[in-house]
Design a protein around this motif. Sequence first.
Motif, short mmCIF file in Angstrom:
data_model
loop_
_atom_site.label_atom_id
_atom_site.label_comp_id
_atom_site.label_asym_id
_atom_site.label_seq_id
_atom_site.Cartn_x
_atom_site.Cartn_y
_atom_site.Cartn_z
N VAL A 144 35.94 19.61 52.18
CA VAL A 144 35.77 20.66 50.58
C VAL A 144 37.46 20.60 50.47
O VAL A 144 37.47 21.38 48.81
CB VAL A 144 34.87 21.44 50.76
N GLU A 145 38.80 20.09 50.90
CA GLU A 145 39.54 20.48 50.73
C GLU A 145 40.15 19.96 49.09
O GLU A 145 40.14 19.24 48.77
CB GLU A 145 40.73 20.30 51.83
N GLY A 146 40.44 21.14 48.27
CA GLY A 146 40.81 21.04 47.14
C GLY A 146 39.69 20.95 45.89
O GLY A 146 39.43 20.77 45.02
N LYS A 147 38.05 21.22 45.86
CA LYS A 147 36.45 20.34 45.73
C LYS A 147 36.20 21.78 45.29
O LYS A 147 35.60 21.97 44.12
CB LYS A 147 36.24 20.11 46.22
N LEU A 148 37.22 23.10 45.91
CA LEU A 148 35.78 24.36 45.60
C LEU A 148 36.77 24.87 44.77
O LEU A 148 38.29 24.99 44.84
CB LEU A 148 36.11 25.01 47.11
N ALA A 149 36.65 26.43 44.46
CA ALA A 149 36.63 27.40 43.07
C ALA A 149 38.28 27.96 44.11
O ALA A 149 39.60 28.47 43.85
CB ALA A 149 36.29 28.28 42.40
N GLY A 150 37.24 27.85 45.66
CA GLY A 150 38.63 29.06 46.37
C GLY A 150 38.35 30.92 45.81
O GLY A 150 37.20 31.80 45.35
N ARG A 151 38.89 31.61 47.32
CA ARG A 151 38.23 32.63 46.62
C ARG A 151 39.10 33.40 45.66
O ARG A 151 39.93 33.24 45.45
CB ARG A 151 38.99 32.98 48.36
N PRO A 152 38.20 34.31 45.06
CA PRO A 152 38.74 35.16 44.30
C PRO A 152 39.27 36.11 44.42
O PRO A 152 40.06 36.82 45.63
CB PRO A 152 37.27 35.76 43.67
N ALA A 153 40.03 36.94 44.17
CA ALA A 153 40.97 37.87 43.87
C ALA A 153 40.96 38.86 44.72
O ALA A 153 39.28 39.64 44.02
CB ALA A 153 41.68 38.50 42.55
N GLN A 154 40.79 39.99 45.28
CA GLN A 154 40.10 41.21 46.68
C GLN A 154 40.76 41.82 46.54
O GLN A 154 42.12 41.89 45.99
CB GLN A 154 40.53 40.80 47.82
#
Length: 299
Positions: A144-154
């Motif tokens: 999934v590398e580069g295919k998902l939005a990533g973790r939002p800011a916490q």
Amino acid sequence: MTGAVDLSALKERAQPAQRPAGTAPSGADGPSAPAVVQVTEANFEAEVLQKSDQVPVVVAMVSGRSPGSLDLLEVLERIAVQDNGAWILGAVDVDANMRIAQAFGVQAIPTVVAVAAGQPLADFQGGQSDAQVRQWIDAVLAAVEGKLAGRPAQEGDAEAEAPEDPRFVAAEDALDSGDLDAAVAAYQKILDEEPANAQAKDALRQVQFLARAQTVGPDAVETADANPADVDAQLSAADAELLAQLPEAAFGRLIDAIKRTAGDDRTALRTRLLELFELFDPAEPFVVAARRKLATALY
């Protein structure tokens, strides 16, 4: 397993049940282990489907009656904490949440399924060593590398996460309480204010379908099969099949009806079929195939 099941159909809300002793990951609700959550039928959509758009969600289906599954859960928890939010571990007590196990087609406990972008990506059954689990997780992350939005800011990150839009909160609250009419009205109000809001459009389509499909009688498919010329019966049967996670059957039914009809009846069938297409990723193979069959049926 990609595309094998439509997990978005798991919309039933229920009160979270207590986990059997020993099945809850330590620190699952605390700041020390934000990558580990308890998943129930009540929060499945938020904790699995929605978060899998950001990072992979590894759903571990376990039981307090299975010592081997609890050992595997401990292995997964350690690796999840080590990976510091690169993926999320969702622990499911199958004894209290059978519908989740059914949605994944689970045949043995423990079963572990990686979900990305709302769809199953990979899975395994039975106990595994730390090294085997580590290798499997690394393969999932690589896929999934580069295919998902990533973790939002916490909280505590350089940029704080933006507050939730209260309009969407109101719509989700209505949906969680089972008031589909109120949810439809809330999403429609957002679109009245922001006609281009893609999130509200997608949510409204899903809720409108659920509201309509839940009124279909249990014998809708049998009635439609016995009356192939009845357009309304075909529309209801297609809704019933889609609600039962049989999209190919629903699409095929409407395409066959389109071939048999003309004029207003054909327009109504085609319009409904296009609405059902919009409930799925347009790149799904069964959607692509159905669109081709529709074009052939029309021309």
